[in-house]
Motif scaffolding. Structure first.
Motif, PDB file in Angstrom:
ATOM      1  N   MET A   1       1.274   4.891 -16.231  1.00  0.00           N
ATOM      2  CA  MET A   1       0.112   4.013 -16.071  1.00  0.00           C
ATOM      3  C   MET A   1      -0.441   4.194 -14.664  1.00  0.00           C
ATOM      4  O   MET A   1       0.299   4.188 -13.696  1.00  0.00           O
ATOM      5  CB  MET A   1       0.544   2.575 -16.325  1.00  0.00           C
ATOM      6  N   ILE A   2      -1.723   4.342 -14.572  1.00  0.00           N
ATOM      7  CA  ILE A   2      -2.387   4.539 -13.288  1.00  0.00           C
ATOM      8  C   ILE A   2      -2.954   3.206 -12.805  1.00  0.00           C
ATOM      9  O   ILE A   2      -3.639   2.504 -13.552  1.00  0.00           O
ATOM     10  CB  ILE A   2      -3.514   5.578 -13.409  1.00  0.00           C
ATOM     11  N   TRP A   3      -2.646   2.891 -11.580  1.00  0.00           N
ATOM     12  CA  TRP A   3      -3.182   1.685 -10.953  1.00  0.00           C
ATOM     13  C   TRP A   3      -4.026   2.121  -9.773  1.00  0.00           C
ATOM     14  O   TRP A   3      -3.494   2.539  -8.754  1.00  0.00           O
ATOM     15  CB  TRP A   3      -2.051   0.774 -10.488  1.00  0.00           C
ATOM     16  N   VAL A   4      -5.321   2.047  -9.938  1.00  0.00           N
ATOM     17  CA  VAL A   4      -6.243   2.423  -8.874  1.00  0.00           C
ATOM     18  C   VAL A   4      -6.918   1.155  -8.388  1.00  0.00           C
ATOM     19  O   VAL A   4      -7.500   0.411  -9.179  1.00  0.00           O
ATOM     20  CB  VAL A   4      -7.314   3.421  -9.380  1.00  0.00           C
ATOM     21  N   LYS A   5      -6.814   0.920  -7.103  1.00  0.00           N
ATOM     22  CA  LYS A   5      -7.473  -0.237  -6.499  1.00  0.00           C
ATOM     23  C   LYS A   5      -8.645   0.264  -5.671  1.00  0.00           C
ATOM     24  O   LYS A   5      -8.496   1.202  -4.887  1.00  0.00           O
ATOM     25  CB  LYS A   5      -6.499  -1.016  -5.623  1.00  0.00           C
ATOM     26  N   VAL A   6      -9.792  -0.351  -5.884  1.00  0.00           N
ATOM     27  CA  VAL A   6     -10.998   0.061  -5.181  1.00  0.00           C
ATOM     28  C   VAL A   6     -11.479  -1.100  -4.318  1.00  0.00           C
ATOM     29  O   VAL A   6     -11.557  -2.241  -4.784  1.00  0.00           O
ATOM     30  CB  VAL A   6     -12.095   0.473  -6.188  1.00  0.00           C
ATOM     31  N   ASP A   7     -11.798  -0.801  -3.068  1.00  0.00           N
ATOM     32  CA  ASP A   7     -12.334  -1.794  -2.147  1.00  0.00           C
ATOM     33  C   ASP A   7     -13.798  -1.426  -1.882  1.00  0.00           C
ATOM     34  O   ASP A   7     -14.082  -0.474  -1.167  1.00  0.00           O
ATOM     35  CB  ASP A   7     -11.533  -1.797  -0.846  1.00  0.00           C
ATOM     36  N   PHE A   8     -14.693  -2.183  -2.468  1.00  0.00           N
ATOM     37  CA  PHE A   8     -16.116  -1.885  -2.364  1.00  0.00           C
ATOM     38  C   PHE A   8     -16.678  -2.180  -0.970  1.00  0.00           C
ATOM     39  O   PHE A   8     -17.797  -1.815  -0.668  1.00  0.00           O
ATOM     40  CB  PHE A   8     -16.895  -2.668  -3.418  1.00  0.00           C
ATOM     41  N   HIS A   9     -15.880  -2.824  -0.130  1.00  0.00           N
ATOM     42  CA  HIS A   9     -16.349  -3.186   1.208  1.00  0.00           C
ATOM     43  C   HIS A   9     -15.717  -2.336   2.308  1.00  0.00           C
ATOM     44  O   HIS A   9     -15.925  -2.582   3.484  1.00  0.00           O
ATOM     45  CB  HIS A   9     -16.059  -4.665   1.484  1.00  0.00           C
ATOM     46  N   SER A  10     -14.946  -1.319   1.925  1.00  0.00           N
ATOM     47  CA  SER A  10     -14.193  -0.547   2.918  1.00  0.00           C
ATOM     48  C   SER A  10     -15.061   0.435   3.700  1.00  0.00           C
ATOM     49  O   SER A  10     -14.670   0.866   4.765  1.00  0.00           O
ATOM     50  CB  SER A  10     -13.063   0.222   2.240  1.00  0.00           C
ATOM     51  N   GLY A  11     -16.189   0.825   3.137  1.00  0.00           N
ATOM     52  CA  GLY A  11     -17.009   1.840   3.785  1.00  0.00           C
ATOM     53  C   GLY A  11     -16.658   3.238   3.326  1.00  0.00           C
ATOM     54  O   GLY A  11     -17.405   4.189   3.575  1.00  0.00           O
ATOM     55  N   GLU A  12     -15.513   3.402   2.669  1.00  0.00           N
ATOM     56  CA  GLU A  12     -15.112   4.696   2.123  1.00  0.00           C
ATOM     57  C   GLU A  12     -15.687   4.814   0.719  1.00  0.00           C
ATOM     58  O   GLU A  12     -15.596   3.876  -0.070  1.00  0.00           O
ATOM     59  CB  GLU A  12     -13.584   4.809   2.059  1.00  0.00           C
ATOM     60  N   PRO A  13     -16.294   5.953   0.393  1.00  0.00           N
ATOM     61  CA  PRO A  13     -16.860   6.109  -0.950  1.00  0.00           C
ATOM     62  C   PRO A  13     -15.814   5.850  -2.034  1.00  0.00           C
ATOM     63  O   PRO A  13     -14.646   6.224  -1.894  1.00  0.00           O
ATOM     64  CB  PRO A  13     -17.322   7.568  -0.973  1.00  0.00           C
ATOM     65  N   VAL A  14     -16.253   5.220  -3.112  1.00  0.00           N
ATOM     66  CA  VAL A  14     -15.352   4.837  -4.192  1.00  0.00           C
ATOM     67  C   VAL A  14     -14.666   6.058  -4.801  1.00  0.00           C
ATOM     68  O   VAL A  14     -13.467   6.031  -5.086  1.00  0.00           O
ATOM     69  CB  VAL A  14     -16.093   4.006  -5.262  1.00  0.00           C
ATOM     70  N   TYR A  15     -15.415   7.155  -4.985  1.00  0.00           N
ATOM     71  CA  TYR A  15     -14.797   8.337  -5.586  1.00  0.00           C
ATOM     72  C   TYR A  15     -13.655   8.851  -4.714  1.00  0.00           C
ATOM     73  O   TYR A  15     -12.638   9.321  -5.232  1.00  0.00           O
ATOM     74  CB  TYR A  15     -15.829   9.439  -5.866  1.00  0.00           C
ATOM     75  N   GLN A  16     -13.792   8.753  -3.391  1.00  0.00           N
ATOM     76  CA  GLN A  16     -12.729   9.195  -2.496  1.00  0.00           C
ATOM     77  C   GLN A  16     -11.519   8.267  -2.582  1.00  0.00           C
ATOM     78  O   GLN A  16     -10.374   8.722  -2.526  1.00  0.00           O
ATOM     79  CB  GLN A  16     -13.224   9.273  -1.053  1.00  0.00           C
ATOM     80  N   GLN A  17     -11.774   6.970  -2.746  1.00  0.00           N
ATOM     81  CA  GLN A  17     -10.674   6.026  -2.896  1.00  0.00           C
ATOM     82  C   GLN A  17      -9.875   6.329  -4.161  1.00  0.00           C
ATOM     83  O   GLN A  17      -8.643   6.288  -4.158  1.00  0.00           O
ATOM     84  CB  GLN A  17     -11.195   4.595  -2.948  1.00  0.00           C
ATOM     85  N   ILE A  18     -10.584   6.636  -5.239  1.00  0.00           N
ATOM     86  CA  ILE A  18      -9.917   6.970  -6.503  1.00  0.00           C
ATOM     87  C   ILE A  18      -9.085   8.239  -6.328  1.00  0.00           C
ATOM     88  O   ILE A  18      -7.907   8.288  -6.696  1.00  0.00           O
ATOM     89  CB  ILE A  18     -10.945   7.149  -7.637  1.00  0.00           C
ATOM     90  N   ALA A  19      -9.697   9.260  -5.753  1.00  0.00           N
ATOM     91  CA  ALA A  19      -9.001  10.531  -5.561  1.00  0.00           C
ATOM     92  C   ALA A  19      -7.781  10.351  -4.661  1.00  0.00           C
ATOM     93  O   ALA A  19      -6.695  10.856  -4.981  1.00  0.00           O
ATOM     94  CB  ALA A  19      -9.953  11.582  -4.986  1.00  0.00           C
ATOM     95  N   GLN A  20      -7.921   9.624  -3.565  1.00  0.00           N
ATOM     96  CA  GLN A  20      -6.797   9.412  -2.650  1.00  0.00           C
ATOM     97  C   GLN A  20      -5.672   8.650  -3.331  1.00  0.00           C
ATOM     98  O   GLN A  20      -4.500   8.961  -3.148  1.00  0.00           O
ATOM     99  CB  GLN A  20      -7.255   8.660  -1.398  1.00  0.00           C
ATOM    100  N   SER A  21      -6.020   7.654  -4.104  1.00  0.00           N
ATOM    101  CA  SER A  21      -5.005   6.867  -4.812  1.00  0.00           C
ATOM    102  C   SER A  21      -4.212   7.743  -5.777  1.00  0.00           C
ATOM    103  O   SER A  21      -2.979   7.691  -5.823  1.00  0.00           O
ATOM    104  CB  SER A  21      -5.683   5.715  -5.558  1.00  0.00           C
ATOM    105  N   MET A  22      -4.919   8.559  -6.520  1.00  0.00           N
ATOM    106  CA  MET A  22      -4.247   9.435  -7.487  1.00  0.00           C
ATOM    107  C   MET A  22      -3.429  10.514  -6.777  1.00  0.00           C
ATOM    108  O   MET A  22      -2.329  10.842  -7.212  1.00  0.00           O
ATOM    109  CB  MET A  22      -5.252  10.042  -8.449  1.00  0.00           C
ATOM    110  N   LYS A  23      -3.957  11.055  -5.682  1.00  0.00           N
ATOM    111  CA  LYS A  23      -3.195  12.048  -4.925  1.00  0.00           C
ATOM    112  C   LYS A  23      -1.868  11.443  -4.469  1.00  0.00           C
ATOM    113  O   LYS A  23      -0.818  12.080  -4.576  1.00  0.00           O
ATOM    114  CB  LYS A  23      -3.978  12.521  -3.699  1.00  0.00           C
ATOM    115  N   GLY A  24      -1.938  10.223  -3.958  1.00  0.00           N
ATOM    116  CA  GLY A  24      -0.717   9.553  -3.510  1.00  0.00           C
ATOM    117  C   GLY A  24       0.288   9.381  -4.631  1.00  0.00           C
ATOM    118  O   GLY A  24       1.487   9.609  -4.458  1.00  0.00           O
TER     119      GLY A  24
END
Length: 130
Positions: A1-24
Motif C-alpha cells: 500500500m502506498i501512502w503519499v502525503k502532499v503538502d499544498f503549502h510547502s512550495g515544492e511542486p506536488v508532482y515532486q512530492q509524489i515522486a520523492q515519497s515513492m522514491k523513499g
C-alpha cells in the motif's frame, strides 16, 4: 500500500512530492520489485489532484528507473539491486547534506562545531560509535 502525503503549502511542486515519497519507499524497501502501484487516476482521486500531476510524477520515476509500465496493466516497481538502491539513497542524501552544510556556513557555525553536531545526530540515530 502506498501512502503519499502532499503538502499544498510547502512550495515544492506536488508532482515532486509524489515522486520523492515513492522514491523513499522504494529505496527503503517498503515497496518491492514488481509490486503494482496505484493507477494514475486512482492516486489522483485519492489525493484529490489533477491526474496530469500524478502522470508527471510517474514519468519522472520511470525516467529515473524506479518504476516501469506495462500498457493496459499498470505501473510496477522496477527491479533494482541493493547496491543500486544504496547509490540512489546516497545521491539523495548528498543533495540534502549540501543544503544543510550551506545553512551551517551561512549561520557562521564553525566546521568543528558543525562536525560535532553531525556526529551527535549520527550517534542518536544509529546508537553510539561505530
Amino acid at each position: 500500500m502506498i501512502w503519499v502525503k502532499v503538502d499544498f503549502h510547502s512550495g515544492e511542486p506536488v508532482y515532486q512530492q509524489i515522486a520523492q515519497s515513492m522514491k523513499g519507499d522504494i529505496i527503503s524497501g517498503k515497496l518491492s520489485r514488481d509490486e503494482l502501484i496505484p493507477s494514475i487516476r486512482e492516486l489522483a482521486r485519492d489525493l484529490k489532484i489533477n491526474p496530469n500531476t500524478v502522470a508527471r510524477a510517474y514519468r519522472e520515476l520511470e525516467n529515473e528507473g524506479y518504476i516501469y509500465s506495462r500498457p493496459g496493466v499498470g505501473y510496477f516497481i522496477k527491479d533494482s539491486d541493493k547496491k543500486t538502491m544504496e547509490e540512489k539513497a546516497l545521491e539523495i542524501l548528498a543533495k540534502e547534506m549540501a543544503v544543510i552544510v550551506n545553512i551551517a556556513r551561512n549561520y557562521q557555525v564553525s566546521r568543528q562545531k558543525f562536525t560535532e553536531l553531525v556526529m551527535q545526530s549520527i550517534n542518536r540515530a544509529y546508537g553510539g560509535d561505530e
